[in-house]
Design an enzyme around this catalytic site. Structure first.
Site, short mmCIF file in Angstrom:
data_model
loop_
_atom_site.label_atom_id
_atom_site.label_comp_id
_atom_site.label_asym_id
_atom_site.label_seq_id
_atom_site.Cartn_x
_atom_site.Cartn_y
_atom_site.Cartn_z
CG ASP A 7 24.86 -30.04 -13.78
OD1 ASP A 7 23.79 -29.76 -13.20
OD2 ASP A 7 25.83 -29.26 -13.84
CD GLN A 35 15.15 -24.56 -17.19
OE1 GLN A 35 16.32 -24.61 -17.55
NE2 GLN A 35 14.81 -24.48 -15.93
NE ARG A 50 18.57 -18.94 -16.06
CZ ARG A 50 18.87 -20.24 -15.88
NH1 ARG A 50 20.06 -20.70 -16.24
NH2 ARG A 50 17.99 -21.06 -15.34
CB SER A 94 20.83 -28.04 -13.55
OG SER A 94 21.06 -27.81 -12.19
CG ASP A 127 17.30 -20.62 -9.57
OD1 ASP A 127 18.16 -20.43 -8.71
OD2 ASP A 127 17.36 -21.55 -10.40
CD GLU A 152 24.10 -27.95 -17.00
OE1 GLU A 152 23.04 -27.53 -16.51
OE2 GLU A 152 25.22 -27.42 -16.80
#
Length: 336
Positions: A237, A125, A110, A253, A57, A250
């Site tokens: 979202d 996630q 990340r 997504s 991604d 949030e």
């Protein structure tokens, strides 16, 4: 400089041990509810992919993946940012039929994430993906799926409060649907984040739609979205109001994924035509991959929201700068 914010008078809601029990409860309970709500089956997922596969991604296009060489294979590996593309290829390989899908327990790094109350460099996630028919590529189908996910979240929260009576987070099952353009038209002088906060204070559960393309007034997108997984006209979202932090929050997504037409447009719009030569992109543009809907649902985010913590470090062990650790220690906030 630390970006951590500790609300006045805040105390971590559970002891260290009880926190771990609550996290385990949420994770085991929610994945069952999600699987039943969307007809999903759990599969194993990769921690890293081949750099040349085109499967990682790209997020906003500027984040650097963690890379390493694999001498025995003769390839360069990349730790995943998410599994948005990999899941679609997996659905083809596993021969999933329309109406059925998969979810994975995904872990990622990340490295360029700006850490604060909600973000760390470690991502956990539920990444999910489901095969759909072409007739399902509609706003109505997207909204129906969002309601099912929100229902699974609320049911998990209700069960958590029975198991842990000291927790009292209230989540609204009714979803308010709104587009990014509608928010810009209503609050043209606000930043995108301020618009999200404002709408979540009015409607506690919000699905903010159409993220990625340029808005009419500013000429800029509401937020970055890679051009090669979500269809910018059919994504969004899931936001929930967080009373502890008094802001939008949030938790997911997601979106209906690009078909040949939308990916062709989005790659060109963002100047990413070079990706057309990657294996995944070639297959998609040739119509060789199933049409899908999918997304990611933050595990630590859900735990934060339901337990009522103010910092993601209370529910997730990661690496934090000294200033953040000192600020949390001074406020009595238990960072793992």
């Amino acid at each position: 400089m630390s970006k951590v914010t500790i609300p006045a008078g805040y105390k971590t809601p559970l002891s260290t041990y009880e926190m771990q029990r609550a996290i385990e409860f949420i994770k085991s309970n929610f994945q069952v509810n999600l699987g039943q709500a969307l007809n999903l089956r759990r599969v194993s997922a990769p921690l890293f992919v081949d750099e040349n596969s085109g499967l990682n991604d790209n997020l906003n296009g500027v984040e650097r993946p963690v890379s390493f060489d694999i001498p025995d294979v003769g390839a360069q590996g990349q730790v995943v940012h998410s599994l948005a593309k990999w899941k679609r290829l997996a659905l083809k390989r596993y021969d999933f039929k329309p109406g059925k899908g998969l979810f994975t327990d995904m872990n990622a790094i990340r490295r360029d994430e700006e850490v604060d109350n909600l973000h760390s460099i470690y991502v956990d996630q539920w990444d999910w993906e489901k095969v759909i028919e072409r007739r399902d590529r509609t706003v109505d189908f997207l909204e129906q799926t969002v309601r099912a996910i929100v229902g699974a979240v609320v049911e998990t929260n209700d069960a958590l409060q029975i198991a842990f009576p000291s927790l009292h987070t209230v989540l609204d099952r009714e979803v308010y649907f709104v587009t990014t353009q509608e928010l810009e038209d209503r609050w043209p002088d606000y930043t995108p984040k301020q618009r999200e906060d404002a709408i979540c204070k009015e409607h506690h559960t919000v699905f903010l739609m159409q993220i990625g393309d340029d808005l009419h007034r500013s000429g800029k997108p509401h937020d970055g979205r890679a051009p090669d997984y979500d269809d910018w006209a059919l994504n969004g979202d899931i936001l929930m109001y967080n009373p502890v932090l008094d802001r939008s929050f949030e938790i997911s997504s997601m979106g209906i994924r690009v078909d040949e037409v939308s990916m062709d447009y989005q790659l060109h719009k963002r100047g990413c035509d070079d990706r057309r030569e990657l294996p995944f992109h070639k297959m998609l543009l040739a119509g060789e991959l199933p049409l899908t809907i999918g997304g990611g649902i933050g595990q630590s985010r859900l735990c934060m929201l339901m337990i009522g913590t103010c910092h993601i470090g209370e529910v997730q062990a990661s690496l934090w700068d000294k200033e953040t650790l000192d600020a949390c220690a001074k406020a009595g906030v238990m960072i793992l």
